[in-house]
Design a protein around this motif. Structure first.
Motif, PDB file in Angstrom:
ATOM      1  N   UNK A  35     -22.967 -39.060   1.238  1.00  0.00           N
ATOM      2  CA  UNK A  35     -22.380 -37.742   1.504  1.00  0.00           C
ATOM      3  C   UNK A  35     -23.408 -36.636   1.273  1.00  0.00           C
ATOM      4  N   UNK A  36     -24.219 -36.799   0.230  1.00  0.00           N
ATOM      5  CA  UNK A  36     -25.277 -35.807  -0.017  1.00  0.00           C
ATOM      6  C   UNK A  36     -26.280 -35.793   1.132  1.00  0.00           C
ATOM      7  N   UNK A  37     -26.673 -36.962   1.578  1.00  0.00           N
ATOM      8  CA  UNK A  37     -27.616 -37.046   2.709  1.00  0.00           C
ATOM      9  C   UNK A  37     -27.061 -36.315   3.934  1.00  0.00           C
ATOM     10  N   UNK A  86     -26.408 -28.770  -6.859  1.00  0.00           N
ATOM     11  CA  UNK A  86     -26.795 -27.379  -7.175  1.00  0.00           C
ATOM     12  C   UNK A  86     -27.570 -26.760  -6.018  1.00  0.00           C
ATOM     13  N   UNK A  87     -28.563 -27.522  -5.534  1.00  0.00           N
ATOM     14  CA  UNK A  87     -29.414 -27.003  -4.459  1.00  0.00           C
ATOM     15  C   UNK A  87     -28.587 -26.730  -3.196  1.00  0.00           C
ATOM     16  N   UNK A  88     -27.692 -27.670  -2.863  1.00  0.00           N
ATOM     17  CA  UNK A  88     -26.846 -27.488  -1.679  1.00  0.00           C
ATOM     18  C   UNK A  88     -25.950 -26.262  -1.822  1.00  0.00           C
ATOM     19  N   UNK A  89     -25.344 -26.113  -2.977  1.00  0.00           N
ATOM     20  CA  UNK A  89     -24.445 -24.968  -3.168  1.00  0.00           C
ATOM     21  C   UNK A  89     -25.200 -23.649  -3.036  1.00  0.00           C
ATOM     22  N   UNK A  90     -26.413 -23.616  -3.561  1.00  0.00           N
ATOM     23  CA  UNK A  90     -27.210 -22.391  -3.484  1.00  0.00           C
ATOM     24  C   UNK A  90     -27.604 -22.092  -2.030  1.00  0.00           C
ATOM     25  N   UNK A  91     -28.109 -23.117  -1.341  1.00  0.00           N
ATOM     26  CA  UNK A  91     -28.534 -22.913   0.055  1.00  0.00           C
ATOM     27  C   UNK A  91     -27.355 -22.524   0.935  1.00  0.00           C
TER      28      UNK A  91
END
Lengths: 161, 161, 161
Positions: free
Chosen positions: C10-12, A12-17
């Motif tokens: 992948x998240x990192x 969620x945080x990645x998509x928003x940023x």
């Protein structure tokens, strides 16, 4: 399950940023496109950056909507400038995105070619108010004020900062 | 497992979107680097932005590959300009990325210092065609046309839009 | 569990890559903000871009910290230029981020309005050294050298490349 919740939160945080970064790049692209679209001589491409209810407020008038802006680009004086050589150079925009709205501030420089020489025609401060619409980011209001015409350009910047 | 599939799909989408944003930033960086690399006086740095088979097409000639471009930067006229004071200012590029290819359009301004005064030397419209190569993004073809030399600069923009 | 480890990796990687892109955009924004902040006439806004221990090194002097820079912007000569019409145009910055440090190189153009005409007042090469501080990216050292004053501007670029 903790892991799944944590993964979802990070996604969620990645998509928003990433969305905010993409918006910033889209607005830089929109401002950058303005120069070539006008200098190409087409009377319809640059106006399409404006929302249907968008306003273009220049020192010599205030237009609403793409059709009014197109009419300006069909003016013989503008067409002659395109013919003899003109460049609308977009200064680096300072972009601030806030959800579905954004503000960009930049300085535009217009150069002409006259009798083989280059001349500075207009230097203006610009505030672009933008909004996310179904077709993407559109200009809601662009205000353009020449430097050195009283306090207009400076006051425009001050109000937008 | 639905959750795992969903997470993988979101990761895939993020990686793809981020890659496009990174490409756009890389191309802005490449265009931005051109000015300082040329103005530093080095005859080899700016040419390295060109692919081995890349073309630099200016109003006064068409060069292929970094070596031909380096030769131009070793020209006494260019070296004198660097010595007396020159600035290649890159206008904001309008970047459109499409997979491993990209197009950037910008207006370049070259200033000189002459007898203590600043002068505009060249104002040109530019179309940069770029390609992703093993070493990163490279210029495949850059076309540069001065404003006010017949219809060349305007036609260049129109063809690229 | 392999899947969980792979997802975490992948998240990192995404978070790290996105952070670098966001840093690059933040620095473009910082450089872009400099022009409007100075041209608004406020003596405090642009200096706030400088770290407390940050240095602004111009051809006519070297200042440390925001207060010294503010004093310069309160100078009657600068205030008169703001009143009669001035534009600090930031050339496209070439940004290189390296962890908590970054370097941006650009060419700045200052235009004046004088007796209704536009004039070029200063064209300078700039190297901005930046650092991530608790309040965000701040200027640690900005060096500005006019073109055509001996070899200063060219040498500044060469050292920073």
């Amino acid at each position: 399950m903790t892991e799944v919740t944590e993964v979802a939160a990070r996604l969620d945080a990645l998509e928003k940023r990433l969305g905010i970064a993409e918006d910033e790049l889209a607005i830089i692209r929109l401002v950058a496109s303005y120069g070539p679209l006008v200098d190409s001589g087409s009377p319809d491409l640059a106006p399409d950056l404006l929302a249907e209810d968008g306003v273009y407020d220049v020192s010599y008038g205030r237009m609403t909507g793409p059709a009014a802006f197109s009419a300006l680009l069909k003016d013989p004086e503008h067409l002659n400038a395109v013919k003899s050589g003109i460049a609308h150079v977009m200064g680096l925009p300072w972009v601030r995105v806030d959800g579905d709205r954004a503000v960009a501030i930049n300085c535009t420089q217009i150069y002409l070619r006259k009798d083989g020489e280059y001349a500075i025609f207009r230097i203006a401060q610009n505030v672009w108010k933008l909004e996310r619409r179904p077709q993407g980011w559109k200009i809601i209001e662009r205000t353009n004020r020449l430097i050195g015409e009283g306090d207009d350009a400076r006051a425009l910047l001050e109000a937008a900062i």
